[in-house]
Write an enzyme that holds these catalytic residues in place. Sequence first.
Site, mmCIF file in Angstrom:
data_model
loop_
_atom_site.group_PDB
_atom_site.id
_atom_site.type_symbol
_atom_site.label_atom_id
_atom_site.label_comp_id
_atom_site.label_asym_id
_atom_site.label_seq_id
_atom_site.Cartn_x
_atom_site.Cartn_y
_atom_site.Cartn_z
ATOM 1 N N VAL A 11 -0.859 1.160 4.370
ATOM 2 C CA VAL A 11 -1.639 2.433 4.282
ATOM 3 C C VAL A 11 -3.081 2.087 4.374
ATOM 4 O O VAL A 11 -3.697 2.794 5.080
ATOM 5 C CB VAL A 11 -1.340 3.049 2.780
ATOM 6 C CG1 VAL A 11 -2.216 4.243 2.524
ATOM 7 C CG2 VAL A 11 0.127 3.465 2.702
ATOM 8 N N THR A 122 1.473 6.324 -3.773
ATOM 9 C CA THR A 122 2.330 7.133 -4.482
ATOM 10 C C THR A 122 2.796 6.898 -5.849
ATOM 11 O O THR A 122 3.148 5.591 -6.397
ATOM 12 C CB THR A 122 3.856 6.975 -3.831
ATOM 13 O OG1 THR A 122 3.497 7.064 -2.415
ATOM 14 C CG2 THR A 122 4.849 7.997 -4.298
ATOM 15 N N LEU A 147 1.881 8.940 5.759
ATOM 16 C CA LEU A 147 1.833 8.433 7.244
ATOM 17 C C LEU A 147 3.376 7.581 7.401
ATOM 18 O O LEU A 147 3.971 7.428 6.243
ATOM 19 C CB LEU A 147 0.603 7.393 7.504
ATOM 20 C CG LEU A 147 0.617 6.151 6.785
ATOM 21 C CD1 LEU A 147 1.636 4.907 7.089
ATOM 22 C CD2 LEU A 147 -0.831 5.577 6.796
ATOM 23 N N ASN A 204 9.505 13.060 -0.139
ATOM 24 C CA ASN A 204 10.309 11.591 0.208
ATOM 25 C C ASN A 204 11.729 11.799 -0.230
ATOM 26 O O ASN A 204 12.683 11.514 0.549
ATOM 27 C CB ASN A 204 9.606 10.454 -0.423
ATOM 28 C CG ASN A 204 8.538 9.869 0.626
ATOM 29 O OD1 ASN A 204 8.284 10.441 1.635
ATOM 30 N ND2 ASN A 204 8.143 8.796 0.336
ATOM 31 N N PHE A 245 15.672 13.911 11.243
ATOM 32 C CA PHE A 245 16.295 13.186 10.216
ATOM 33 C C PHE A 245 17.689 13.697 9.916
ATOM 34 O O PHE A 245 18.315 13.818 8.944
ATOM 35 C CB PHE A 245 15.604 13.633 8.720
ATOM 36 C CG PHE A 245 14.403 12.859 8.636
ATOM 37 C CD1 PHE A 245 14.662 11.586 7.655
ATOM 38 C CD2 PHE A 245 13.153 13.034 9.205
ATOM 39 C CE1 PHE A 245 13.250 10.734 7.334
ATOM 40 C CE2 PHE A 245 12.117 12.044 9.045
ATOM 41 C CZ PHE A 245 12.404 10.965 8.338
ATOM 42 N N GLY A 249 22.809 6.459 10.527
ATOM 43 C CA GLY A 249 22.474 5.234 10.776
ATOM 44 C C GLY A 249 23.121 4.358 9.624
ATOM 45 O O GLY A 249 23.882 4.730 8.922
ATOM 46 N N CYS A 256 9.157 2.957 0.730
ATOM 47 C CA CYS A 256 9.103 4.225 0.208
ATOM 48 C C CYS A 256 10.283 4.828 -0.364
ATOM 49 O O CYS A 256 10.464 4.951 -1.591
ATOM 50 C CB CYS A 256 8.351 5.148 1.131
ATOM 51 S SG CYS A 256 6.473 4.499 1.300
ATOM 52 N N LYS A 316 12.704 0.147 10.627
ATOM 53 C CA LYS A 316 12.822 0.861 11.618
ATOM 54 C C LYS A 316 11.917 0.438 12.924
ATOM 55 O O LYS A 316 11.191 -0.381 12.622
ATOM 56 C CB LYS A 316 12.103 2.263 11.175
ATOM 57 C CG LYS A 316 10.760 2.337 10.877
ATOM 58 C CD LYS A 316 10.485 3.771 10.510
ATOM 59 C CE LYS A 316 9.069 3.922 10.131
ATOM 60 N NZ LYS A 316 8.610 5.316 10.322
HETATM 61 P P1 NAD Z 1 1.310 -2.765 0.686
HETATM 62 O O1 NAD Z 1 2.000 -3.454 -0.314
HETATM 63 O O2 NAD Z 1 1.441 -2.863 2.094
HETATM 64 O O3 NAD Z 1 -0.379 -3.247 0.411
HETATM 65 C C1 NAD Z 1 -1.031 -3.102 -0.914
HETATM 66 C C2 NAD Z 1 -2.174 -4.005 -0.644
HETATM 67 O O4 NAD Z 1 -2.827 -3.700 -2.051
HETATM 68 C C3 NAD Z 1 -2.007 -5.516 -0.742
HETATM 69 O O5 NAD Z 1 -2.642 -5.958 0.470
HETATM 70 C C4 NAD Z 1 -2.322 -6.205 -2.005
HETATM 71 O O6 NAD Z 1 -2.939 -7.328 -2.050
HETATM 72 C C5 NAD Z 1 -3.446 -5.145 -2.297
HETATM 73 N N1 NAD Z 1 -3.759 -5.289 -3.803
HETATM 74 C C6 NAD Z 1 -2.833 -5.107 -4.847
HETATM 75 N N2 NAD Z 1 -3.560 -4.922 -6.149
HETATM 76 C C7 NAD Z 1 -5.083 -5.136 -5.700
HETATM 77 C C8 NAD Z 1 -6.166 -5.092 -6.560
HETATM 78 N N3 NAD Z 1 -5.979 -4.968 -8.085
HETATM 79 N N4 NAD Z 1 -7.175 -4.999 -5.796
HETATM 80 C C9 NAD Z 1 -7.222 -5.034 -4.678
HETATM 81 N N5 NAD Z 1 -6.305 -5.164 -3.703
HETATM 82 C C10 NAD Z 1 -5.001 -4.951 -4.406
HETATM 83 O O7 NAD Z 1 1.344 -1.388 0.309
HETATM 84 P P2 NAD Z 1 1.460 -0.007 1.305
HETATM 85 O O8 NAD Z 1 2.659 -0.096 2.031
HETATM 86 O O9 NAD Z 1 0.251 0.023 2.030
HETATM 87 O O10 NAD Z 1 1.639 1.032 0.248
HETATM 88 C C11 NAD Z 1 0.628 1.196 -0.605
HETATM 89 C C12 NAD Z 1 0.731 2.775 -1.493
HETATM 90 O O11 NAD Z 1 1.136 3.570 -0.544
HETATM 91 C C13 NAD Z 1 2.135 2.646 -2.185
HETATM 92 O O12 NAD Z 1 2.179 3.465 -3.548
HETATM 93 C C14 NAD Z 1 3.006 3.278 -1.361
HETATM 94 O O13 NAD Z 1 4.371 3.724 -2.041
HETATM 95 C C15 NAD Z 1 2.273 4.578 -0.741
HETATM 96 N N6 NAD Z 1 2.819 4.650 0.544
HETATM 97 C C16 NAD Z 1 3.221 4.008 1.544
HETATM 98 C C17 NAD Z 1 3.430 4.088 2.763
HETATM 99 C C18 NAD Z 1 4.109 3.119 3.795
HETATM 100 O O14 NAD Z 1 4.624 3.737 4.897
HETATM 101 N N7 NAD Z 1 3.851 1.746 3.453
HETATM 102 C C19 NAD Z 1 3.437 5.518 3.227
HETATM 103 C C20 NAD Z 1 2.969 6.363 2.394
HETATM 104 C C21 NAD Z 1 2.621 6.212 0.937
#
Ligand code: NAD
Length: 425
Positions: A11, A122, A147, A204, A245, A249, A256, A316
């Site tokens: 994200v 989230t 996203l 979701n 959707f 599959g 998520c 995916k």
């Molecule tokens: P991710 O694990 O890819 O990235 C999280 C990042 O945060 C990591 O690089 C980690 O090192 C960093 N981090 C953790 N603690 C930290 C701190 N104290 N200081 C600085 N950096 C720190 O996670 P993601 O997939 O990007 O998801 C992030 C959030 O967004 C989650 O809550 C997820 O549910 C939500 N989200 C994800 C998606 C998706 O498609 N991946 C879509 C919508 C929402």
Amino acid sequence: MKVAIIGTGYVGLPTGAGLASLGHEVCCIDCDRDKVERLRAGQVPLFEAGLEDLLREGVASGKLRFTDSMSEGVRGAKIVLLAVGTPENPETGEANLDYLFAATKEMLPHIEKSTIVAIKSTVPVGTGDRVESVLPGNEVVSLPEFLREGYALQDFFHPDRIIVGAQDESAYAVIRELYAPMRPIPLILRVSRRSSETIKYASNAFLAVKIHYINEMADFCGKVGANINEVAQGMGLDSRIGSSFLKPGPGYGGSCFPKDTKAIEYMGRRAGVELSLIRAAIAGNQKRSKNIAQRILKRVEDETSPRIAIWGLAFKAGTDDVRESPAIGIVQHLLCHPGVTVVVHDPKALNNARSILGDRVIYDREMYNTVQQANILIILTEWPQFSTADWGKIKRLMKGKVVFDFRHIINPADIYDNGLIYTGI
Ligand code: NAD
């Protein structure tokens, strides 16, 4: 506008690159020093189409930088976006907020009172209130992220909607300013902070239920002699249902849906509300990997040491993310069966898969190598290159004949024309 983003994951990075390209001055902060070093050296730690180029452009324009220093990152920022992980607590199913509160506490000594804090992660309903109590004086906004991995930049620049849970008018004005350079101007829906936090989970969970529904319907079709593709097409033409959707599959996965369904189910239990549909989707989806592995094993039960080729490990297409990927779960079930050899290929996710599967499978970067002497070929991720494979070549390389297409991306006629046997869901 000066923007700080905490967390440079799936994200944080596309959001940072996108906001820099809109002209904002963006600083991406991550506590993972290696990741920050790699980003500074121009290496992108994850795969997302177009991201590498956009990050490079952002850095070259001077609008985008990376740091592991919270003080350097948040100093002078008009807004801080929290985009750290909120993984599942495996014991309870609730969202683990340790990273979120660690980041909040780390920024406390450095953040100015006028800085808005927007939560993109989230988070359970009420988290905004808790973050605000750690940061007294700062306005905290819920700005959930919608996203899709594989389409992250497209979704950043062309969101269906932006949900803003802002209690305060001035905080809402800052969010509007953040997205003001976007063209076309996105639809922004302002709601209460708790509604905003709920919208993310409710969306979701709804999509997960829809996937579970069509998967169950596919199993039903299999038993009664109907064709799920025809059924889904017919259902999708109803504008009240919609066609997205509705693709059967191997089950939903990714970082998520599995955790967010469990988190809202947990919140429901705590609130004394039975979210029975979501509960059914969770249980059904969990069973699906094992069920699919059994279907595969049934096809090779006459072999003493079957060789199973797997195409696709990412949850995916378009991503290297294997978190909660159904393909990984299926491979793990296959490996419980004595004598089975599993050979795997994925265009982007092999490294991430290796961190889970270790040396229990054979990895191949070349998709045709995987099928050599294989008794069966299984397609588990909808990468487009699989649908246009050279089936004549595959027939010559394989020992067996069955191709199991769990993503319904192949025209069965292409398989049959080359002397192979097609099986879908
Ligand atoms: P991710 O694990 O890819 O990235 C999280 C990042 O945060 C990591 O690089 C980690 O090192 C960093 N981090 C953790 N603690 C930290 C701190 N104290 N200081 C600085 N950096 C720190 O996670 P993601 O997939 O990007 O998801 C992030 C959030 O967004 C989650 O809550 C997820 O549910 C939500 N989200 C994800 C998606 C998706 O498609 N991946 C879509 C919508 C929402």
